[in-house]
Design a protein around this motif. Structure first.
Motif, PDB file in Angstrom:
ATOM      1  N   GLY A  19      -0.642  10.841  -9.368  1.00 52.46           N
ATOM      2  CA  GLY A  19      -0.561   9.476  -8.848  1.00 52.46           C
ATOM      3  C   GLY A  19       0.084   8.541  -9.845  1.00 52.46           C
ATOM      4  O   GLY A  19       0.583   8.963 -10.888  1.00 52.46           O
ATOM      5  N   HIS A  20       0.057   7.260  -9.494  1.00 49.74           N
ATOM      6  CA  HIS A  20       0.765   6.243 -10.268  1.00 49.74           C
ATOM      7  C   HIS A  20       0.108   4.901 -10.042  1.00 49.74           C
ATOM      8  O   HIS A  20      -0.589   4.695  -9.040  1.00 49.74           O
ATOM      9  CB  HIS A  20       2.237   6.192  -9.822  1.00 49.74           C
ATOM     10  CG  HIS A  20       2.371   6.061  -8.329  1.00 49.74           C
ATOM     11  ND1 HIS A  20       2.288   4.848  -7.688  1.00 49.74           N
ATOM     12  CD2 HIS A  20       2.517   7.000  -7.354  1.00 49.74           C
ATOM     13  CE1 HIS A  20       2.405   5.050  -6.373  1.00 49.74           C
ATOM     14  NE2 HIS A  20       2.534   6.344  -6.139  1.00 49.74           N
ATOM     15  N   SER A  21       0.378   3.987 -10.956  1.00 50.59           N
ATOM     16  CA  SER A  21      -0.108   2.620 -10.805  1.00 50.59           C
ATOM     17  C   SER A  21       0.540   1.999  -9.563  1.00 50.59           C
ATOM     18  O   SER A  21       1.681   2.317  -9.218  1.00 50.59           O
ATOM     19  CB  SER A  21       0.277   1.829 -12.057  1.00 50.59           C
ATOM     20  OG  SER A  21      -0.213   0.513 -11.967  1.00 50.59           O
ATOM     21  N   SER A  74       0.859  -1.190   0.000  1.00 51.84           N
ATOM     22  CA  SER A  74       0.000   0.000   0.000  1.00 51.84           C
ATOM     23  C   SER A  74       0.893   1.237   0.000  1.00 51.84           C
ATOM     24  O   SER A  74       2.079   1.165   0.339  1.00 51.84           O
ATOM     25  CB  SER A  74      -0.923  -0.003   1.221  1.00 51.84           C
ATOM     26  OG  SER A  74      -0.188  -0.239   2.407  1.00 51.84           O
ATOM     27  N   ASP A  75       0.334   2.366  -0.367  1.00 53.25           N
ATOM     28  CA  ASP A  75       1.063   3.630  -0.474  1.00 53.25           C
ATOM     29  C   ASP A  75       0.096   4.723  -0.020  1.00 53.25           C
ATOM     30  O   ASP A  75      -0.785   5.133  -0.772  1.00 53.25           O
ATOM     31  CB  ASP A  75       1.500   3.825  -1.938  1.00 53.25           C
ATOM     32  CG  ASP A  75       2.269   5.115  -2.154  1.00 53.25           C
ATOM     33  OD1 ASP A  75       2.635   5.764  -1.166  1.00 53.25           O
ATOM     34  OD2 ASP A  75       2.505   5.468  -3.329  1.00 53.25           O
ATOM     35  N   ILE A  76       0.251   5.155   1.241  1.00 49.59           N
ATOM     36  CA  ILE A  76      -0.759   6.007   1.878  1.00 49.59           C
ATOM     37  C   ILE A  76      -0.092   7.235   2.497  1.00 49.59           C
ATOM     38  O   ILE A  76       0.926   7.101   3.185  1.00 49.59           O
ATOM     39  CB  ILE A  76      -1.474   5.229   3.016  1.00 49.59           C
ATOM     40  CG1 ILE A  76      -2.132   3.953   2.456  1.00 49.59           C
ATOM     41  CG2 ILE A  76      -2.504   6.109   3.716  1.00 49.59           C
ATOM     42  CD1 ILE A  76      -2.720   3.044   3.541  1.00 49.59           C
ATOM     43  N   ILE A 117      -2.125  14.159   0.572  1.00 45.32           N
ATOM     44  CA  ILE A 117      -3.118  13.166   1.007  1.00 45.32           C
ATOM     45  C   ILE A 117      -3.221  12.140  -0.106  1.00 45.32           C
ATOM     46  O   ILE A 117      -3.436  12.501  -1.273  1.00 45.32           O
ATOM     47  CB  ILE A 117      -4.482  13.852   1.305  1.00 45.32           C
ATOM     48  CG1 ILE A 117      -4.312  14.772   2.530  1.00 45.32           C
ATOM     49  CG2 ILE A 117      -5.567  12.802   1.550  1.00 45.32           C
ATOM     50  CD1 ILE A 117      -5.502  15.651   2.839  1.00 45.32           C
ATOM     51  N   GLU A 118      -3.040  10.871   0.252  1.00 47.19           N
ATOM     52  CA  GLU A 118      -2.883   9.832  -0.771  1.00 47.19           C
ATOM     53  C   GLU A 118      -3.679   8.584  -0.414  1.00 47.19           C
ATOM     54  O   GLU A 118      -3.507   8.012   0.667  1.00 47.19           O
ATOM     55  CB  GLU A 118      -1.392   9.465  -0.879  1.00 47.19           C
ATOM     56  CG  GLU A 118      -1.112   8.298  -1.804  1.00 47.19           C
ATOM     57  CD  GLU A 118       0.370   8.017  -1.971  1.00 47.19           C
ATOM     58  OE1 GLU A 118       1.146   8.302  -1.032  1.00 47.19           O
ATOM     59  OE2 GLU A 118       0.757   7.522  -3.046  1.00 47.19           O
ATOM     60  N   ASP A 119      -4.537   8.182  -1.351  1.00 44.97           N
ATOM     61  CA  ASP A 119      -5.310   6.937  -1.201  1.00 44.97           C
ATOM     62  C   ASP A 119      -4.985   5.986  -2.350  1.00 44.97           C
ATOM     63  O   ASP A 119      -4.581   6.423  -3.435  1.00 44.97           O
ATOM     64  CB  ASP A 119      -6.823   7.222  -1.297  1.00 44.97           C
ATOM     65  CG  ASP A 119      -7.361   8.000  -0.103  1.00 44.97           C
ATOM     66  OD1 ASP A 119      -6.684   8.061   0.931  1.00 44.97           O
ATOM     67  OD2 ASP A 119      -8.475   8.540  -0.247  1.00 44.97           O
ATOM     68  N   PHE A 137      -4.580   2.485  -8.754  1.00 45.81           N
ATOM     69  CA  PHE A 137      -3.620   3.594  -8.746  1.00 45.81           C
ATOM     70  C   PHE A 137      -3.840   4.470  -7.517  1.00 45.81           C
ATOM     71  O   PHE A 137      -4.834   4.307  -6.796  1.00 45.81           O
ATOM     72  CB  PHE A 137      -3.661   4.407 -10.046  1.00 45.81           C
ATOM     73  CG  PHE A 137      -5.022   4.849 -10.515  1.00 45.81           C
ATOM     74  CD1 PHE A 137      -5.746   5.817  -9.835  1.00 45.81           C
ATOM     75  CD2 PHE A 137      -5.577   4.297 -11.680  1.00 45.81           C
ATOM     76  CE1 PHE A 137      -6.983   6.236 -10.293  1.00 45.81           C
ATOM     77  CE2 PHE A 137      -6.825   4.697 -12.141  1.00 45.81           C
ATOM     78  CZ  PHE A 137      -7.531   5.672 -11.437  1.00 45.81           C
ATOM     79  N   THR A 138      -2.876   5.369  -7.311  1.00 46.01           N
ATOM     80  CA  THR A 138      -3.005   6.301  -6.186  1.00 46.01           C
ATOM     81  C   THR A 138      -3.602   7.615  -6.680  1.00 46.01           C
ATOM     82  O   THR A 138      -3.478   7.962  -7.857  1.00 46.01           O
ATOM     83  CB  THR A 138      -1.638   6.605  -5.535  1.00 46.01           C
ATOM     84  OG1 THR A 138      -0.816   7.295  -6.488  1.00 46.01           O
ATOM     85  CG2 THR A 138      -0.933   5.331  -5.087  1.00 46.01           C
ATOM     86  N   ILE A 139      -4.225   8.321  -5.737  1.00 43.68           N
ATOM     87  CA  ILE A 139      -4.661   9.702  -5.991  1.00 43.68           C
ATOM     88  C   ILE A 139      -4.068  10.510  -4.843  1.00 43.68           C
ATOM     89  O   ILE A 139      -4.468  10.336  -3.681  1.00 43.68           O
ATOM     90  CB  ILE A 139      -6.196   9.806  -6.049  1.00 43.68           C
ATOM     91  CG1 ILE A 139      -6.692   8.948  -7.224  1.00 43.68           C
ATOM     92  CG2 ILE A 139      -6.634  11.260  -6.202  1.00 43.68           C
ATOM     93  CD1 ILE A 139      -8.161   9.060  -7.528  1.00 43.68           C
ATOM     94  N   GLU A 140      -3.066  11.336  -5.158  1.00 42.32           N
ATOM     95  CA  GLU A 140      -2.255  11.952  -4.110  1.00 42.32           C
ATOM     96  C   GLU A 140      -1.843  13.392  -4.428  1.00 42.32           C
ATOM     97  O   GLU A 140      -0.656  13.684  -4.611  1.00 42.32           O
ATOM     98  CB  GLU A 140      -1.004  11.109  -3.854  1.00 42.32           C
ATOM     99  CG  GLU A 140      -0.197  10.736  -5.086  1.00 42.32           C
ATOM    100  CD  GLU A 140       1.090   9.992  -4.732  1.00 42.32           C
ATOM    101  OE1 GLU A 140       1.862  10.497  -3.911  1.00 42.32           O
ATOM    102  OE2 GLU A 140       1.313   8.897  -5.289  1.00 42.32           O
ATOM    103  N   PRO A 141      -2.825  14.303  -4.468  1.00 43.81           N
ATOM    104  CA  PRO A 141      -2.439  15.698  -4.688  1.00 43.81           C
ATOM    105  C   PRO A 141      -1.666  16.241  -3.484  1.00 43.81           C
ATOM    106  O   PRO A 141      -1.777  15.695  -2.374  1.00 43.81           O
ATOM    107  CB  PRO A 141      -3.790  16.404  -4.834  1.00 43.81           C
ATOM    108  CG  PRO A 141      -4.740  15.564  -4.036  1.00 43.81           C
ATOM    109  CD  PRO A 141      -4.258  14.142  -4.190  1.00 43.81           C
TER     110      PRO A 141
HETATM  111 MN    MN Z   1       2.352   7.312  -4.287  1.00 45.01          MN
END
Ligand code: MN
Ligand code: GLY
Ligand code: MN
Length: 428
Positions: free
Chosen positions: A328-330, A244-246, A402-404, A364-368
């Motif tokens: 974000g990224h895969s 995970s990447d949070i 903030i990243e989900d 993928f992540t969403i991390e603005p």
């Molecule tokens: Mn990330």
């Protein structure tokens, strides 16, 4: 959840995809090597913990060096484990037994089928030993493409990796709330709460107090406790090779600046949730990234950092100075997973790692983020359209991210992170 059944179905899907890739690339089989532990320095006799070849881990979560996996159409995948015995060190046992049934297991060098056999792996000496053609690009690209969408097994592994990381994030929020801390103490607390050794984390924990959050990958942990009004934690957990990447960002303390910074965190949280809700199948991911810049401009305006119209903040590159990375990224076996950047991004989005069209089963992540980074803001210093007094005050808080982790579904997303960690940031 029956992980063994999910894994069996995963291997069936992967076998079909690999067989098609082999046929297109003109190979009879592929021998995938698990990897070899790397020496810390040539003059030393110590080794880094093995990071198995991701193409090997796509099939099974075994972290043993020197293993071979042979995939040939019409044959059950065969796993050949190394016979090497060491009384100095032994690889960690796999955490779960769910995967063994999908393989013929043997010891020693692999028996290869007749015809052209390709090697895929990180240790090219292993390819030489067997006289195999190493990492033929057409085949590797086709195998990378099999990693762009995830099977139900992979989604379950990523969900478990999110559940594990959530415990660590919640622990760090509480510690930060409770008093002054050292970054090192928080890093170690995250490892303890998630029951991971440092080398097992999917990437090095990013733990940044105060102005350190302006370093996007801050991993040089301060060892002394320090008073700080902000904490940014970007950290994940691993399960069966998937990570995970949070990221969560917390604020505490009073005063006008803490209040402006709190507004910034709240604005970014609302923006991140809007982006999550905007995901649509068929939309280019880069379009979502562009939308994130328009929303970031709105946040900069709401906080009072600039009064310029939002479209001007974007067009003049001002949002890019505050928000320099990609949306974000895969995500999968690698934190920055492969296969989603076949096309480079537009020149004004140099760090965007996902240029695919959004498709069902992608993860993928969403991390603005919004940061106060001297090197990027200095070229704008002459501009009277930015409230520099406010910016200078907010530099003590470093920035916000903030990243989900999300899975694409036919009508939107499943947010693996919010299922277990509902709040993206705010007052600790
Ligand atoms: Mn990330
Ligand atoms: N943790 C690194 C990243 O978010 O891409
Ligand atoms: Mn991250």
């Amino acid at each position: 959840m029956d992980l063994a059944a999910l894994h069996r179905a995963h291997v069936e899907t992967l076998s079909r995809g690999t067989e098609a890739a082999l046929e297109r690339a003109g190979f009879a089989a592929v021998a995938i090597h698990s990897g070899t532990a790397l020496k810390r320095t040539e003059a030393d006799d110590q080794y880094w913990p093995l990071r198995p070849t991701p193409h090997f881990q796509h099939w099974l979560p075994l972290a043993e060096p020197g293993c071979w996996l042979v995939i040939a159409p019409g044959r059950k995948p065969s796993l050949h484990r190394s016979l090497e015995y060491s009384f100095w060190e032994a690889p960690a046992e796999p955490e779960s037994d769910h995967f063994w049934g999908s393989f013929e297991v043997a010891s020693g060098k692999p028996s290869l089928p007749p015809g052209r056999v390709a090697f895929v792996g990180d240790d090219l000496r292993a390819a030489e030993e067997l006289g195999l053609l190493a990492n033929p690009p057409q085949l590797v690209q086709a195998l990378d493409q099999l990693r762009v969408t995830k099977t139900p097994y992979e989604v379950e592994c990523l969900a478990e990796a999110n559940r594990r990381a959530a415990v660590g994030h919640e622990q760090l929020r509480k510690l930060f709330h409770g008093g002054d801390r050292a970054e090192l103490e928080l890093h170690l607390a995250f490892l303890g709460a998630t029951r991971q050794d440092d080398a097992e984390t999917p990437y090095k924990n990013i733990v940044a107090l105060g102005k350190h959050a302006a370093t996007l990958h801050h991993i040089a942990y301060e060892k002394r406790a320090q008073p700080a009004g902000s904490l940014l934690v970007d950290a994940g957990a691993s399960f069966a090779g998937y990570g995970s990447d949070i990221t969560r960002t917390w604020v505490k303390g009073g005063g006008a600046l803490a209040s402006s910074y709190g507004q910034l965190v709240a604005g970014l949280e609302a923006m991140q949730q809007r982006l999550c809700a905007s995901v649509r199948v068929g939309m280019p991911y880069e379009e979502l990234h562009d939308q994130s810049h328009r929303l970031a401009a709105g946040v900069l305006r709401d906080v009072g950092i600039s009064r310029l119209p939002a479209d001007e903040l974007v067009a003049r590159g001002i949002t890019r100075a505050f928000y320099p990375h990609g949306l974000g990224h895969s995500l999968g076996l690698q934190c920055h997973d492969v296969g989603c950047a076949l096309r480079p991004p537009r020149k004004d989005n140099p760090f965007l790692r996902n240029t695919t069209e959004i498709a069902v089963d992608q993860v993928f992540t969403i991390e603005p983020g919004i940061y106060f980074i001297d090197a990027l803001l200095d070229p704008l210093r002459a501009s009277p359209d930015i409230d520099w007094k406010l910016v200078d005050g907010l530099q003590a808080f470093g920035g916000v991210r903030i990243e989900d982790d999300v899975v694409v579904r036919p009508n939107g997303i499943r947010n693996l992170t919010r299922e277990v960690l509902p709040q993206g940031g705010g007052v600790a």
